[in-house]
Motif scaffolding. Structure first.
Motif, PDB file in Angstrom:
ATOM      1  N   GLN A   1     -17.803  22.526 -21.939  1.00 30.95           N
ATOM      2  CA  GLN A   1     -18.071  23.946 -21.717  1.00 30.95           C
ATOM      3  C   GLN A   1     -19.096  24.195 -20.613  1.00 30.95           C
ATOM      4  O   GLN A   1     -19.008  25.199 -19.906  1.00 30.95           O
ATOM      5  N   ASN A   2     -20.071  23.291 -20.474  1.00 25.12           N
ATOM      6  CA  ASN A   2     -21.177  23.540 -19.552  1.00 25.12           C
ATOM      7  C   ASN A   2     -21.102  22.737 -18.249  1.00 25.12           C
ATOM      8  O   ASN A   2     -21.703  23.142 -17.254  1.00 25.12           O
ATOM      9  N   TYR A   3     -20.375  21.607 -18.253  1.00 25.19           N
ATOM     10  CA  TYR A   3     -20.338  20.762 -17.061  1.00 25.19           C
ATOM     11  C   TYR A   3     -18.917  20.380 -16.628  1.00 25.19           C
ATOM     12  O   TYR A   3     -18.745  19.473 -15.820  1.00 25.19           O
ATOM     13  N   SER A   4     -17.935  21.055 -17.188  1.00 21.62           N
ATOM     14  CA  SER A   4     -16.526  20.911 -16.746  1.00 21.62           C
ATOM     15  C   SER A   4     -15.992  19.489 -16.905  1.00 21.62           C
ATOM     16  O   SER A   4     -15.211  19.024 -16.065  1.00 21.62           O
ATOM     17  N   PHE A   5     -16.379  18.794 -17.948  1.00 20.39           N
ATOM     18  CA  PHE A   5     -15.762  17.492 -18.248  1.00 20.39           C
ATOM     19  C   PHE A   5     -14.361  17.733 -18.801  1.00 20.39           C
ATOM     20  O   PHE A   5     -14.148  18.642 -19.599  1.00 20.39           O
ATOM     21  N   ARG A   6     -13.416  16.896 -18.384  1.00 18.91           N
ATOM     22  CA  ARG A   6     -12.035  17.026 -18.811  1.00 18.91           C
ATOM     23  C   ARG A   6     -11.433  15.653 -19.093  1.00 18.91           C
ATOM     24  O   ARG A   6     -11.897  14.641 -18.590  1.00 18.91           O
TER      25      ARG A   6
ATOM     26  N   ILE B   1     -23.940   4.643  -7.999  1.00 20.07           N
ATOM     27  CA  ILE B   1     -22.630   5.298  -7.970  1.00 20.07           C
ATOM     28  C   ILE B   1     -22.712   6.675  -8.632  1.00 20.07           C
ATOM     29  O   ILE B   1     -22.114   7.648  -8.156  1.00 20.07           O
ATOM     30  N   VAL B   2     -23.457   6.779  -9.726  1.00 23.33           N
ATOM     31  CA  VAL B   2     -23.606   8.072 -10.406  1.00 23.33           C
ATOM     32  C   VAL B   2     -24.303   9.072  -9.501  1.00 23.33           C
ATOM     33  O   VAL B   2     -23.916  10.251  -9.434  1.00 23.33           O
ATOM     34  N   GLY B   3     -25.334   8.624  -8.782  1.00 19.16           N
ATOM     35  CA  GLY B   3     -26.056   9.508  -7.872  1.00 19.16           C
ATOM     36  C   GLY B   3     -27.067  10.382  -8.595  1.00 19.16           C
ATOM     37  O   GLY B   3     -27.236  10.311  -9.815  1.00 19.16           O
TER      38      GLY B   3
ATOM     39  N   ASN C   1     -24.693  13.321 -10.679  1.00 15.57           N
ATOM     40  CA  ASN C   1     -23.440  13.001 -11.388  1.00 15.57           C
ATOM     41  C   ASN C   1     -22.326  13.957 -10.962  1.00 15.57           C
ATOM     42  O   ASN C   1     -21.688  14.641 -11.774  1.00 15.57           O
ATOM     43  N   GLN C   2     -22.097  13.973  -9.672  1.00 15.70           N
ATOM     44  CA  GLN C   2     -21.145  14.917  -9.077  1.00 15.70           C
ATOM     45  C   GLN C   2     -19.727  14.731  -9.607  1.00 15.70           C
ATOM     46  O   GLN C   2     -18.976  15.702  -9.754  1.00 15.70           O
ATOM     47  N   HIS C   3     -19.345  13.498  -9.921  1.00 19.71           N
ATOM     48  CA  HIS C   3     -17.967  13.207 -10.335  1.00 19.71           C
ATOM     49  C   HIS C   3     -17.784  13.196 -11.851  1.00 19.71           C
ATOM     50  O   HIS C   3     -16.745  12.747 -12.346  1.00 19.71           O
TER      51      HIS C   3
ATOM     52  N   LYS D   1     -32.586  11.798 -17.177  1.00 18.96           N
ATOM     53  CA  LYS D   1     -33.195  12.876 -16.398  1.00 18.96           C
ATOM     54  C   LYS D   1     -32.145  13.730 -15.691  1.00 18.96           C
ATOM     55  O   LYS D   1     -32.461  14.820 -15.204  1.00 18.96           O
ATOM     56  N   ILE D   2     -30.920  13.246 -15.630  1.00 15.94           N
ATOM     57  CA  ILE D   2     -29.828  13.997 -14.983  1.00 15.94           C
ATOM     58  C   ILE D   2     -29.168  14.867 -16.035  1.00 15.94           C
ATOM     59  O   ILE D   2     -28.719  14.372 -17.078  1.00 15.94           O
ATOM     60  N   SER D   3     -29.088  16.161 -15.796  1.00 17.08           N
ATOM     61  CA  SER D   3     -28.419  17.050 -16.747  1.00 17.08           C
ATOM     62  C   SER D   3     -26.908  16.840 -16.653  1.00 17.08           C
ATOM     63  O   SER D   3     -26.360  16.645 -15.574  1.00 17.08           O
TER      64      SER D   3
END
Length: 252
Positions: A18-23, A106-108, A111-113, A130-132
């Protein structure tokens, strides 16, 4: 998996959807030490990760991670066979580096991907928290565990909802301040409440029923200390009793 744990994991993944568009299929970046730990505990990693996230998955491992799997650990053969089921994720390192470090790069920073990360490296997990919007998975006592949503991510999602509702910034700050004060007051009262209901620990006294003397003991004690009935005088060879004297007088 227990129903209670499965329900909790489902809520976590719904939050990220809902908040980070995981599919689905969820992209899971697997570090080499996670593969080695799974091989040591004889865990079917693909099946376990599908159960944890509650859906289809795509598993990735970096080229640096493959190198670590092939060169480390006593369960090397089993780990290599497991890693062959994963897709290879390209990394920019011509000279291989540690698999955990490569996974973090790779995550950066954002976590763009939309990767989920499965790792046993404590330093990497501490860094990625620390990455949301960063689902983290690890193995604990032969069980694959999905970490709960961090407080930081929950607060950011609330701020986003308030922005969508059109609340002004001043009002959002006031709401946040009120919630913080309420949380602090609740935390301050918690120890006092706990101390009132806390029972003292230590050795307990004996059961009073078990300490009491039995009835048989009481009866025996009475027989030992009680007074005896006077014996008849005729039995001792003495004078006849008073009743016999009265009977003799009447007959005369």
């Amino acid at each position: 998996m227990r129903p209670k744990r499965a329900k909790a994991y489902k809520k976590v993944m719904q939050f990220y959807q809902q908040n980070y568009s995981f599919r689905e299929p969820y992209q899971i970046l697997v570090s080499p030490e996670f593969v080695l730990e799974g091989a040591a505990k004889k865990i079917d990693i693909v099946k376990a990760l599908e159960e944890v996230v509650g859906g289809r998955v795509r598993l990735f491992i970096s080229h640096c991670g493959i190198r670590d799997v092939r060169t480390e650990g006593p369960h090397r053969d089993s780990a290599i066979a497991t890693s062959k089921q994963f897709e290879k994720r390209r990394c920019p390192h011509r000279t291989p580096i540690a698999g955990a470090e490569c996974t973090g790069e790779i995550v950066g920073p954002t976590n763009q991907h939309n990767y989920c990360v499965a790792t046993q490296d404590d330093e990497l997990r501490k860094k990625l928290r620390k990455i949301s919007g960063m689902p983290l998975i690890h193995i604990s006592h032969s069980v694959v565990v999905l970490e709960p949503v961090p407080k930081q991510a929950k607060e950011e999602s609330r701020d986003q909802v308030q922005v969508k509702m059109g609340l002004p910034e001043l009002e959002r700050k006031m709401i946040k301040t009120v919630k913080t004060k309420a949380r602090d007051a609740k935390a301050a009262l918690a120890p006092r409440k706990h101390s009132k209901n806390k029972k003292g620990k230590g050795p307990k006294g004996p059961n009073p029923l078990s300490v009491q003397k039995s009835k048989k003991t009481k009866v025996a004690a009475k027989k030992a200390t009680g007074t005896k009935r006077p014996r008849d005088e005729t039995q001792d060879g003495g004078a006849p009793s008073a009743k016999k004297h009265v009977g003799a007088a009447n007959s005369s």
